[in-house]
Design an enzyme around this catalytic site. Structure first.
Site, PDB file in Angstrom:
ATOM      1  N   HIS A  62       0.839  -1.206   0.000  1.00 13.05           N
ATOM      2  CA  HIS A  62       0.000   0.000   0.000  1.00 13.05           C
ATOM      3  C   HIS A  62       0.876   1.258   0.000  1.00 13.05           C
ATOM      4  O   HIS A  62       0.685   2.167  -0.823  1.00 13.05           O
ATOM      5  CB  HIS A  62      -0.902  -0.040   1.243  1.00 13.05           C
ATOM      6  CG  HIS A  62      -1.753   1.167   1.434  1.00 13.05           C
ATOM      7  ND1 HIS A  62      -3.115   1.170   1.229  1.00 13.05           N
ATOM      8  CD2 HIS A  62      -1.444   2.436   1.848  1.00 13.05           C
ATOM      9  CE1 HIS A  62      -3.598   2.372   1.490  1.00 13.05           C
ATOM     10  NE2 HIS A  62      -2.609   3.159   1.876  1.00 13.05           N
ATOM     11  N   GLU A  63       1.840   1.294   0.911  1.00 14.16           N
ATOM     12  CA  GLU A  63       2.697   2.474   1.006  1.00 14.16           C
ATOM     13  C   GLU A  63       3.680   2.551  -0.162  1.00 14.16           C
ATOM     14  O   GLU A  63       4.024   3.648  -0.620  1.00 14.16           O
ATOM     15  CB  GLU A  63       3.454   2.461   2.339  1.00 14.16           C
ATOM     16  CG  GLU A  63       2.572   2.413   3.571  1.00 14.16           C
ATOM     17  CD  GLU A  63       1.536   3.527   3.625  1.00 14.16           C
ATOM     18  OE1 GLU A  63       1.724   4.554   2.933  1.00 14.16           O
ATOM     19  OE2 GLU A  63       0.535   3.370   4.336  1.00 14.16           O
ATOM     20  N   HIS A  66       1.941   4.327  -2.974  1.00  9.54           N
ATOM     21  CA  HIS A  66       1.991   5.780  -2.798  1.00  9.54           C
ATOM     22  C   HIS A  66       3.345   6.325  -3.228  1.00  9.54           C
ATOM     23  O   HIS A  66       3.438   7.303  -3.974  1.00  9.54           O
ATOM     24  CB  HIS A  66       1.776   6.131  -1.316  1.00  9.54           C
ATOM     25  CG  HIS A  66       0.373   6.008  -0.829  1.00  9.54           C
ATOM     26  ND1 HIS A  66      -0.709   6.557  -1.493  1.00  9.54           N
ATOM     27  CD2 HIS A  66      -0.134   5.420   0.288  1.00  9.54           C
ATOM     28  CE1 HIS A  66      -1.810   6.302  -0.820  1.00  9.54           C
ATOM     29  NE2 HIS A  66      -1.490   5.604   0.266  1.00  9.54           N
TER      30      HIS A  66
END
Length: 261
Positions: A62-63, A66
């Site tokens: 998820h990170e 980003h």
């Protein structure tokens, strides 16, 4: 003397997968094997390890999404911060990024990632790029959820061990909840980050003080029984679209809580 090889080596180190992440992925693989093969008479602790490590893997991805999107949008400092290594220890706030999400899973079976990577927004031009950076994380949870639900959708899981299917369904449920909750337009969550670039400066200033409480606010609201019931009814309805029985997810959560009799 040319310095190009040194720069290339630095770039390679910045994107090399961290041993920490590989260790977490290894725990997921080994514990998943233990559940599949019924290595232990009581598979509940193996299921706990499988779900927690799988959840941590999804947090890292998820990170990473980003960070990778920010890098391609103009923030060239992302690599030097270590975000491309998938190492959760490189995140700017380990409490919000790792500890609280795991606590939320243990306490209430709720998947809710927190903000972690620091993006230098001043380096990025264009509101759409800012929105895409915020959307990249939840979309990763969507893809992870779909991957976990493929065996149910295709019927391939019909002959798989029940405990493993339960663990898989519970982990898929965490991904679905993470995607839906994180897309809410609540300050501090990615959903708000998607819309923030399109808001007026005045509105942004008024909302900014509440961003640090957004994650806890959402978790607190979900503790209201009537809200919790309706929320999980909606989650199970979504999972039903992909042929994942809610009973499997419930059973997976029961097994996950190995400390309960």
């Amino acid at each position: 003397m040319s310095v190009t090889p040194i720069r290339r080596a630095q770039r390679s180190d910045e994107s090399r997968i961290s041993p920490v992440f590989l260790g977490i992925a290894a725990i997921m693989a080994v514990s998943g094997w233990a559940v599949w093969t019924r290595f232990a008479a009581d598979s509940r602790f193996a299921i706990f390890l499988f779900v927690v490590s799988g959840w941590l893997v999804s947090l890292c991805l998820h990170e990473y999404a980003h960070a990778r999107t920010a890098l391609h949008s103009g923030d060239i400092t992302i690599g030097s911060k270590g975000y491309l290594t998938l190492n959760p220890l490189k995140y700017t706030n380990a409490l919000l990024s790792v500890v609280l999400p795991v606590v939320f899973v243990i306490a209430g079976g709720i998947g809710l990632p927190g903000g972690a990577v620091y993006v230098e927004r001043g380096r990025i031009q264009g509101r759409l790029r800012h929105s895409m950076i915020s959307a990249a994380g939840p979309l990763t949870n969507v893809l992870f959820a779909l991957l976990l639900m493929v065996p149910f959708m295709t019927g391939a899981a019909d002959s798989w061990p029940t405990d493993f299917l339960a663990a898989l369904a519970f982990l898929a449920m965490l991904q679905v909840t993470a995607a839906i909750l994180n897309l809410l337009p609540v300050p501090g969550l990615d959903g708000y980050g998607i819309w923030e670039p399109w808001l007026s400066p005045g509105v942004k200033r008024q909302v900014e003080p509440f961003a640090q409480f957004g994650l806890l606010f959402v978790f607190g609201v979900l503790w209201i029984p009537s809200v919790n019931v309706k929320f999980f009814d909606a989650i199970y309805r979504v999972m039903g679209w992909f042929s994942v029985p809610g009973s499997y997810a419930d059973y997976g959560y029961q097994l996950f809580r190995f400390w309960k009799n």
